[in-house]
Scaffold this motif. Sequence first.
Motif, PDB file in Angstrom:
ATOM      1  N   ARG A 251       0.809  -1.219   0.000  1.00  5.72           N
ATOM      2  CA  ARG A 251       0.000   0.000   0.000  1.00  5.72           C
ATOM      3  C   ARG A 251       0.842   1.270   0.000  1.00  5.72           C
ATOM      4  NH1 ARG A 251      -5.161  -1.939   1.149  1.00  5.72           N
ATOM      5  NH2 ARG A 251      -5.024  -4.085   1.913  1.00  5.72           N
ATOM      6  N   GLN A 252       2.065   1.201   0.527  1.00  7.15           N
ATOM      7  CA  GLN A 252       2.922   2.383   0.531  1.00  7.15           C
ATOM      8  C   GLN A 252       3.331   2.797  -0.885  1.00  7.15           C
ATOM      9  OE1 GLN A 252       3.184  -0.282   2.464  1.00  7.15           O
ATOM     10  NE2 GLN A 252       4.176   0.161   4.434  1.00  7.15           N
ATOM     11  N   GLU A 253       3.210   1.900  -1.843  1.00 12.73           N
ATOM     12  CA  GLU A 253       3.637   2.181  -3.212  1.00 12.73           C
ATOM     13  C   GLU A 253       2.466   2.404  -4.165  1.00 12.73           C
ATOM     14  OE1 GLU A 253       6.666  -0.495  -4.685  1.00 12.73           O
ATOM     15  OE2 GLU A 253       7.401  -0.840  -2.647  1.00 12.73           O
TER      16      GLU A 253
ATOM     17  N   ASP B 243       5.087 -11.339  -5.465  1.00 11.34           N
ATOM     18  CA  ASP B 243       6.355 -10.804  -4.952  1.00 11.34           C
ATOM     19  C   ASP B 243       6.393 -11.096  -3.454  1.00 11.34           C
ATOM     20  OD1 ASP B 243       8.218  -8.948  -3.698  1.00 11.34           O
ATOM     21  OD2 ASP B 243       8.299  -7.903  -5.619  1.00 11.34           O
ATOM     22  N   PHE B 244       7.382 -11.884  -3.030  1.00  9.96           N
ATOM     23  CA  PHE B 244       7.439 -12.279  -1.621  1.00  9.96           C
ATOM     24  C   PHE B 244       7.541 -11.076  -0.694  1.00  9.96           C
ATOM     25  CE2 PHE B 244       9.893 -13.627   2.165  1.00  9.96           C
ATOM     26  CZ  PHE B 244       8.962 -14.510   2.696  1.00  9.96           C
ATOM     27  N   TYR B 245       8.255 -10.053  -1.133  1.00  5.84           N
ATOM     28  CA  TYR B 245       8.389  -8.843  -0.319  1.00  5.84           C
ATOM     29  C   TYR B 245       7.033  -8.178  -0.108  1.00  5.84           C
ATOM     30  CZ  TYR B 245       9.435  -3.945   0.756  1.00  5.84           C
ATOM     31  OH  TYR B 245       9.449  -2.693   1.316  1.00  5.84           O
ATOM     32  N   HIS B 246       6.291  -7.939  -1.180  1.00  8.26           N
ATOM     33  CA  HIS B 246       4.997  -7.274  -1.055  1.00  8.26           C
ATOM     34  C   HIS B 246       3.994  -8.160  -0.312  1.00  8.26           C
ATOM     35  CE1 HIS B 246       6.158  -3.878  -3.477  1.00  8.26           C
ATOM     36  NE2 HIS B 246       6.518  -4.662  -4.482  1.00  8.26           N
ATOM     37  N   LEU B 247       4.019  -9.459  -0.579  1.00  9.67           N
ATOM     38  CA  LEU B 247       3.123 -10.382   0.108  1.00  9.67           C
ATOM     39  C   LEU B 247       3.350 -10.340   1.612  1.00  9.67           C
ATOM     40  CD1 LEU B 247       1.599 -13.538  -0.912  1.00  9.67           C
ATOM     41  CD2 LEU B 247       3.347 -13.998   0.802  1.00  9.67           C
ATOM     42  N   THR B 248       4.637 -10.284   2.006  1.00 10.33           N
ATOM     43  CA  THR B 248       4.976 -10.229   3.428  1.00 10.33           C
ATOM     44  C   THR B 248       4.572  -8.899   4.039  1.00 10.33           C
ATOM     45  OG1 THR B 248       6.834 -11.732   3.057  1.00 10.33           O
ATOM     46  CG2 THR B 248       6.857 -10.428   5.079  1.00 10.33           C
ATOM     47  N   GLU B 249       4.838  -7.799   3.334  1.00  9.16           N
ATOM     48  CA  GLU B 249       4.489  -6.472   3.840  1.00  9.16           C
ATOM     49  C   GLU B 249       2.983  -6.328   4.035  1.00  9.16           C
ATOM     50  OE1 GLU B 249       6.601  -3.266   4.235  1.00  9.16           O
ATOM     51  OE2 GLU B 249       7.692  -5.049   4.898  1.00  9.16           O
ATOM     52  N   GLU B 250       2.205  -6.932   3.158  1.00  3.65           N
ATOM     53  CA  GLU B 250       0.741  -6.861   3.254  1.00  3.65           C
ATOM     54  C   GLU B 250       0.163  -7.945   4.165  1.00  3.65           C
ATOM     55  OE1 GLU B 250      -1.515  -4.580   1.933  1.00  3.65           O
ATOM     56  OE2 GLU B 250       0.349  -3.460   1.637  1.00  3.65           O
TER      57      GLU B 250
END
Length: 266
Positions: free
Chosen positions: A152-154, A181-188
């Motif tokens: 959401r930050q992007e 994307d593992f990064y975005h999945l984790t952040e969300e």
Amino acid sequence: MKFGCCLNMIAEGEDGTGIEFLEQLVSYGYDYVELPLAQMMDLSPAEFAALKHRVEVSGVNCEVCNNFFPTGYRLTGPDADMEANLKYAAEALKRAQELGVDYVVFGSGPAKNVPDGFPMDQGYQQVAALLRKVNDIAHNLDITIVIEPLRRQECNLINTFEEGCRLARDVDGEHVKVLVDFYHLTEEKEPVEHLIKEGKEYLRHVHFARPDGRVYPQSAAEENYQPFIDALNAISYDGRISCEAYTDDYAASAPIALAFFKKCFK
């Protein structure tokens, strides 16, 4: 399974493509390179021809492009211009085809972010309508667009793999699928069960980074990667995984990350 790197994340050259790291990528044993389409669209014909030649003689192919639409384009809101957006998409995808690209990543957060005060559903429908037309262009060039959910930050539109699959389903195009994307999945904090539920039908590409700092992964012990790995195994995913991450020392980080990928994603 094949492993590559998104070189724009570590770019040092003026063009922002990261092509200066291509030969190192090859020497470490990566299978392909992922280059940014928006930045390559800024190259003159002669500059693009030189980049294309450099890839052709490198020993690997540019099989995927990220960064589809530049930040200056508006895909949602009152200023969205379907004709201009489609003209850019056709030119960009033709350039991607010239490189031999199979997949183009559609994240493009700034371009598709829905402006304040504009109805979110209307912005969603604008993107869906655009992708239906882009699907036809991609079909003619034998390229597949993969929707990238962003944290959401992007971007405030399409933040989860589940939402990406909904968009792909609404577009209903053979050449529009989804990336995780593992990064975005984790952040969300998105559950991997969404990947297991929808991945077999829609998943076509993977981006990966260690979430803490969005850096190159080094070891299975540094994070709880296993549920994500198990989810990919559950759907028999055997496609590409690109390291889309930052590092201050590519020579040190890239070989270790490749060893990590080969060990963990069998």
